[in-house]
Design a protein around this motif. Structure first.
Motif, PDB file in Angstrom:
ATOM      1  N   ASP A 149      62.381  62.761  47.629  1.00 48.97           N
ATOM      2  CA  ASP A 149      61.026  63.277  47.768  1.00 48.97           C
ATOM      3  C   ASP A 149      60.715  64.181  46.573  1.00 48.97           C
ATOM      4  N   LYS A 150      59.854  63.682  45.689  1.00 52.76           N
ATOM      5  CA  LYS A 150      59.588  64.441  44.449  1.00 52.76           C
ATOM      6  C   LYS A 150      58.708  65.667  44.660  1.00 52.76           C
ATOM      7  N   ASN A 151      58.210  65.850  45.889  1.00 50.89           N
ATOM      8  CA  ASN A 151      57.450  67.074  46.178  1.00 50.89           C
ATOM      9  C   ASN A 151      58.372  68.268  46.378  1.00 50.89           C
ATOM     10  N   VAL A 152      59.657  67.952  46.527  1.00 53.31           N
ATOM     11  CA  VAL A 152      60.636  69.011  46.746  1.00 53.31           C
ATOM     12  C   VAL A 152      61.306  69.317  45.404  1.00 53.31           C
ATOM     13  N   ASP A 153      61.661  70.563  45.142  1.00 47.93           N
ATOM     14  CA  ASP A 153      62.260  70.881  43.840  1.00 47.93           C
ATOM     15  C   ASP A 153      63.622  70.205  43.682  1.00 47.93           C
ATOM     16  N   ARG A 177      66.668  70.999  42.864  1.00 53.07           N
ATOM     17  CA  ARG A 177      67.873  71.514  43.505  1.00 53.07           C
ATOM     18  C   ARG A 177      67.922  71.171  45.007  1.00 53.07           C
ATOM     19  N   SER A 178      66.801  71.374  45.691  1.00 51.65           N
ATOM     20  CA  SER A 178      66.756  71.065  47.125  1.00 51.65           C
ATOM     21  C   SER A 178      66.886  69.571  47.368  1.00 51.65           C
ATOM     22  N   ARG A 179      66.281  68.794  46.446  1.00 52.51           N
ATOM     23  CA  ARG A 179      66.369  67.338  46.558  1.00 52.51           C
ATOM     24  C   ARG A 179      67.819  66.892  46.511  1.00 52.51           C
ATOM     25  N   LYS A 180      68.548  67.450  45.553  1.00 53.66           N
ATOM     26  CA  LYS A 180      69.950  67.073  45.380  1.00 53.66           C
ATOM     27  C   LYS A 180      70.777  67.502  46.601  1.00 53.66           C
ATOM     28  N   ARG A 181      70.462  68.690  47.130  1.00 55.90           N
ATOM     29  CA  ARG A 181      71.200  69.166  48.298  1.00 55.90           C
ATOM     30  C   ARG A 181      70.911  68.269  49.508  1.00 55.90           C
TER      31      ARG A 181
END
Ligand code: ZN
Length: 190
Positions: free
Chosen positions: A98-102, A104-108
């Motif tokens: 989800d590219k709306n999420v930054d 770092r959070s995306r990776k987590r």
């Protein structure tokens, strides 16, 4: 007698997916030093799965070819569903961040959610990581050592989170992971 379009054979669908992905990624290049055409990457991800015994799973291979088109181009899952069927769209949806999420959070989120995803989604992610880590060895991008070690730690955490999905591919990941660690040590010594 059916009046609907004849069912496409699996090679025709796979070739259509390759054509579609090549068109969508036509202006993209890989990050490595040689800046290879982006399409080499999804082809590798699909080929690794076919070569590991999944050559009969058409939806899996098609989704592997298309795995980055929604994340990196204007393509929508609806469009993929219409052209390649709902199963392919579902799998691509599962491996699309989800590219709306930054970042770092995306990776987590990938680490936290991968175990609950379909086997197909897990296999594509595993093959994707093998391809990316292999590229780090063969065509190192211009990353700082911190960025590279952060990426590797993340990739290892994702693979660990889906342990057992495909032992042969997991051990292949472990091999390239080892290689990239060795090559970084050599580079530091040089
Ligand atoms: Zn990818």
């Amino acid at each position: 007698m059916s009046t609907t379009q004849p069912e496409q054979g699996s090679s025709a669908r796979l070739l259509d997916a390759l054509y579609f992905a090549a068109e969508m990624h036509r202006d993209h290049r890989r990050k490595g030093a040689i800046a290879a055409p982006y399409i080499n990457h999804p082809i590798t991800v699909a080929h690794q799965l076919a070569a590991a015994g999944m050559d009969q799973n058409g939806d899996l291979l098609i989704a592997a070819v298309l795995h980055d088109v929604v994340e990196d181009t204007d393509t929508t899952l609806e469009e993929l569903g219409r052209r390649f069927g709902p199963r392919v769209a579902d799998i691509v949806g599962e491996v699309t961040d989800d590219k709306n999420v930054d970042w770092r959070s995306r990776k987590r989120m990938v680490v936290e959610t991968i175990a609950g995803k379909s086997r197909e989604a897990q296999l594509i992610k595993l093959s994707d990581l093998i391809a990316n880590v292999t590229d780090l060895v063969q065509h190192p991008p211009n990353w700082t050592p911190e960025h590279q070690s952060g990426y590797l730690a993340w990739a290892e955490a994702v693979v660990n989170a889906m342990a057992g999905v495909h032992p042969a591919l997991e051990s292949r990941f472990a091999d390239v992971f080892q290689q990239v660690r060795e090559s970084t040590k050599t580079a530091k010594r040089a």
